[in-house]
Design a protein around this motif. Sequence first.
Motif, mmCIF file in Angstrom:
data_model
loop_
_atom_site.group_PDB
_atom_site.id
_atom_site.type_symbol
_atom_site.label_atom_id
_atom_site.label_comp_id
_atom_site.label_asym_id
_atom_site.label_seq_id
_atom_site.Cartn_x
_atom_site.Cartn_y
_atom_site.Cartn_z
ATOM 1 N N ASP A 197 0.875 -1.112 -0.034
ATOM 2 C CA ASP A 197 -0.081 -0.177 0.030
ATOM 3 C C ASP A 197 0.983 1.158 -0.039
ATOM 4 O O ASP A 197 0.422 2.465 -0.660
ATOM 5 N N GLN A 238 -9.671 -4.631 -10.920
ATOM 6 C CA GLN A 238 -9.331 -3.745 -9.906
ATOM 7 C C GLN A 238 -7.675 -3.962 -10.250
ATOM 8 O O GLN A 238 -7.166 -2.892 -10.370
ATOM 9 N N ARG A 283 2.459 1.807 -3.420
ATOM 10 C CA ARG A 283 1.301 2.482 -4.443
ATOM 11 C C ARG A 283 1.228 3.893 -4.283
ATOM 12 O O ARG A 283 1.061 4.761 -5.105
ATOM 13 N N TRP A 325 -5.399 -0.852 -11.441
ATOM 14 C CA TRP A 325 -4.161 -0.471 -10.840
ATOM 15 C C TRP A 325 -3.063 -0.250 -11.772
ATOM 16 O O TRP A 325 -2.256 0.512 -11.783
ATOM 17 N N ILE A 376 -10.631 0.987 -8.558
ATOM 18 C CA ILE A 376 -9.564 0.366 -7.579
ATOM 19 C C ILE A 376 -10.135 0.031 -6.321
ATOM 20 O O ILE A 376 -10.118 -0.675 -5.594
ATOM 21 N N ASN A 377 -10.796 1.384 -5.825
ATOM 22 C CA ASN A 377 -11.069 1.502 -4.536
ATOM 23 C C ASN A 377 -12.499 1.082 -4.159
ATOM 24 O O ASN A 377 -13.350 1.148 -3.238
ATOM 25 N N LEU A 414 -5.954 -0.993 -3.154
ATOM 26 C CA LEU A 414 -6.107 -2.187 -3.631
ATOM 27 C C LEU A 414 -6.588 -3.207 -2.680
ATOM 28 O O LEU A 414 -5.853 -3.657 -1.598
ATOM 29 N N PRO A 431 -5.009 4.854 -4.171
ATOM 30 C CA PRO A 431 -5.127 3.625 -4.764
ATOM 31 C C PRO A 431 -5.191 2.597 -3.529
ATOM 32 O O PRO A 431 -4.100 2.584 -3.012
#
Length: 312
Positions: free
Chosen positions: A128, A171, A131, A175, A286-287, A163, A161
């Motif tokens: 995370d 998704q 990203r 991304w 993505i979210n 994921l 983002p």
Amino acid sequence: MDGDTLYTIGELARRTGLPVRTIRFYSDSGVVPPTDRSPAGYRLYDLDALARLDLVRTLRDLGVDLATIQRVLEREVSIAEVATAHAEAVDVQIRTLRLRRAVLRAVAKRGSSPEEMELMHKLAKLSDEERRRIIHDFIDETFGGLDVIPEFVAMMRSAMPELPDDPAPEQVDAWVELAELVQDPGFKASVRRMAERQAADRITGDEMGVHKRLADVVVEKVGAARAAGVEPGAEQARPFVDEIVTAYAAAFGRTDDTAYRRSLLERLETASDPRAERYWQLLATINGWSAQPSLAPVFEWFISALRAATPA
């Protein structure tokens, strides 16, 4: 059953269902040492060894390594502590497997080349934090050093983002596309031009709200024109253009003249890169956010109509 009964490796194997070579390995490793030896030198095991072997087998089935099992048997660490740590490790493994599954499904859907599959796998494995760093670097590069609206930049930094642990193929796809987009020099240059124009116009946070309301006017008027089958270059488009430009001029205290129309056209053309809207669409995918209707066709129509109606 006599508590003093001793078993050979073969008997222990029959009682536990484990291969002789596995029990011998555990014995040689010191995890289940023999209780005694026969006169001929064969290893013998008591009931405690049998119980110990059952525990070893259970922990091994759960994926616990022998070194940790040895610590459990020697009471250096409790089973509860081992279970907690191992459960966390399994969670990581599950997340990794889910990502791999999503990547494979996305690859199958896209018919990706080996190079693209490698890129997708690499990007999907990012943490995370990694990203977020990619997006923050994009924002720093495109908005850095410019006097732009702080609220807008803050909004972009808050929209990261995320994921999920078990992402759907779309998704992962989104991304990968977003990561490629924010590292595209052409897109970064385009967004930088938008930011420079925003800074040059000294647009404030309050004015951003005005722009949103004006966007609603554009959607309404252009929607009516398109519903009526009016082409942007046609003469019938002029009344719609006039209404929209009048609304823009009134909102910012300007006069609707040729100079203003040229200025408005330039500003709209600078902000018309459809990839900017795509950026937010990808984030939404993505979210798991609700999809918003695309405004790109609406503003493309208005820009074309305004260009046709404005003297060069």
